[in-house]
Design an enzyme around this catalytic site. Structure first.
Site, PDB file in Angstrom:
ATOM      1  CG  ASP A  67     -13.632 -21.320  11.012  1.00  0.00           C
ATOM      2  OD1 ASP A  67     -12.834 -21.529  10.093  1.00  0.00           O
ATOM      3  OD2 ASP A  67     -13.344 -20.654  12.026  1.00  0.00           O
ATOM      4  CG  ASN A 136     -13.434 -12.908  20.608  1.00  0.00           C
ATOM      5  OD1 ASN A 136     -12.767 -13.846  20.196  1.00  0.00           O
ATOM      6  ND2 ASN A 136     -14.622 -12.604  20.126  1.00  0.00           N
ATOM      7  CG  HIS A 138     -12.844 -16.356  17.882  1.00  0.00           C
ATOM      8  ND1 HIS A 138     -13.331 -15.171  17.374  1.00  0.00           N
ATOM      9  CD2 HIS A 138     -11.887 -16.755  17.012  1.00  0.00           C
ATOM     10  CE1 HIS A 138     -12.689 -14.894  16.246  1.00  0.00           C
ATOM     11  NE2 HIS A 138     -11.812 -15.827  16.011  1.00  0.00           N
ATOM     12  CD  GLU A 143     -17.066 -14.784  17.838  1.00  0.00           C
ATOM     13  OE1 GLU A 143     -16.102 -14.652  18.606  1.00  0.00           O
ATOM     14  OE2 GLU A 143     -17.180 -14.129  16.782  1.00  0.00           O
TER      15      GLU A 143
HETATM   16  C1  GLP Z   1     -10.758 -16.149  12.417  1.00  0.00           C
HETATM   17  C2  GLP Z   1     -10.857 -17.658  12.307  1.00  0.00           C
HETATM   18  C3  GLP Z   1     -10.140 -18.369  13.429  1.00  0.00           C
HETATM   19  C4  GLP Z   1      -8.783 -17.754  13.637  1.00  0.00           C
HETATM   20  C5  GLP Z   1      -8.946 -16.322  14.055  1.00  0.00           C
HETATM   21  C6  GLP Z   1      -7.636 -15.615  14.346  1.00  0.00           C
HETATM   22  O1  GLP Z   1     -11.825 -15.551  13.043  1.00  0.00           O
HETATM   23  N1  GLP Z   1     -12.202 -18.145  12.246  1.00  0.00           N
HETATM   24  O2  GLP Z   1     -10.064 -19.741  13.147  1.00  0.00           O
HETATM   25  O3  GLP Z   1      -8.072 -18.460  14.600  1.00  0.00           O
HETATM   26  O4  GLP Z   1      -9.607 -15.630  13.027  1.00  0.00           O
HETATM   27  O5  GLP Z   1      -7.114 -15.066  13.184  1.00  0.00           O
HETATM   28  P1  GLP Z   1      -5.655 -14.516  13.031  1.00  0.00           P
HETATM   29  O6  GLP Z   1      -4.772 -15.709  13.001  1.00  0.00           O
HETATM   30  O7  GLP Z   1      -5.681 -13.812  11.700  1.00  0.00           O
HETATM   31  O8  GLP Z   1      -5.405 -13.616  14.168  1.00  0.00           O
END
Ligand code: GLP
Length: 241
Positions: A67, A136, A138, A143
């Site tokens: 992303d 959440n 995702h 989302e």
């Molecule tokens: C972001 C990214 C995701 C990632 C998520 C969790 O929103 N787009 O790809 O998995 O955060 O992040 P973290 O690993 O910092 O909890």
């Protein structure tokens, strides 16, 4: 689904890096799907360390990131392209032209999505997809409510994601409201998926995603339908299983 219990973040990172490095050693021209966020940083650090020791060669590897924020150029420190360069690509012998992240400043969103989707097809699909998990549920930026059939598309970020990620932007106002993400359908087409989860704050969503009902309201629950998923989590993240 295989579940590996790790003691802590470092152990989780090492175990997941072992799986990724085995993939690259067994298939030198692997296509790796990569993720951003805090969860995979330790994995990247471990891979860099093994690269420096001469244990892994990335010269034939291709990477496809999940992303990117809409509107952020690669030079922006908050962009995921910048994150990947700083946390991994600048430290290993991967060819820069073999590293792919959606172009956040493409003038034509629709065209950018189909370019990215075609690119994934052209490189032969993703051999191993590394995923983090949003609070959440995702995956990438898919989302809650995202269609399981979606390919790469542009999404409106949810309030909870803005809340979780605003720390990287100074304030919520400065954070982009939209992002490009590889879709759930594309993620599910990866041959193998490795999910890394760390910390107590993820325990509830790990339980819901992996053992709750399969529903678009919890995007990661779709992973229950994939036949080759490995979850690597630390004690805290797996504490409710
Ligand atoms: C972001 C990214 C995701 C990632 C998520 C969790 O929103 N787009 O790809 O998995 O955060 O992040 P973290 O690993 O910092 O909890």
């Amino acid at each position: 689904m295989k579940i590996y219990r790790a003691k802590d973040y470092k152990d989780m990172s090492r175990k997941a890096a072992n799986i990724l490095s085995a993939q690259v050693i067994l298939k030198e021209n692997s296509v790796l799907g990569l993720a951003t966020g805090s969860s995979p940083i330790g994995v990247y650090q471990q891979l860099i360390e093994w690269y420096r020791k001469g244990d892994i060669d990335f010269s034939h590897v291709t990477t496809i990131n999940l992303d990117e924020y809409c509107g952020l150029p690669p030079s922006s420190k908050q962009s995921y392209r910048y994150f990947m360069n700083v946390n991994l690509f600048d430290h290993i012998n991967i060819e820069p032209e073999n590293t792919h992240v959606p172009n956040g400043v493409s003038p034509d969103a629709k065209q950018e999505c189909s370019r990215y989707e075609n690119l994934i097809r052209r490189v032969g699909g993703i051999d191993m997809q590394l995923l983090g998990l949003g609070h959440n549920g995702h995956i990438g930026f898919n989302e809650p409510g995202s269609a399981f059939e979606a390919e790469t598309h542009c999404v409106d970020l949810s309030e909870s994601t803005i809340e979780a990620n605003k720390q990287y932007f100074g304030s919520a106002e400065e954070m982009p409201r939209q992002a490009y993400t590889v879709g759930i359908k594309t993620i599910m087409q990866a041959r193998r998926i490795v999910v890394v989860v760390s910390g107590e704050s993820k325990a509830g969503i790990v339980r819901d995603a992996l053992f709750g009902p399969i529903t678009p309201q919890v995007p990661a629950s779709v992973l229950q339908l994939h036949n080759n998923v490995t979850l690597v989590g630390d004690e805290a993240a797996l504490s409710l299983l």
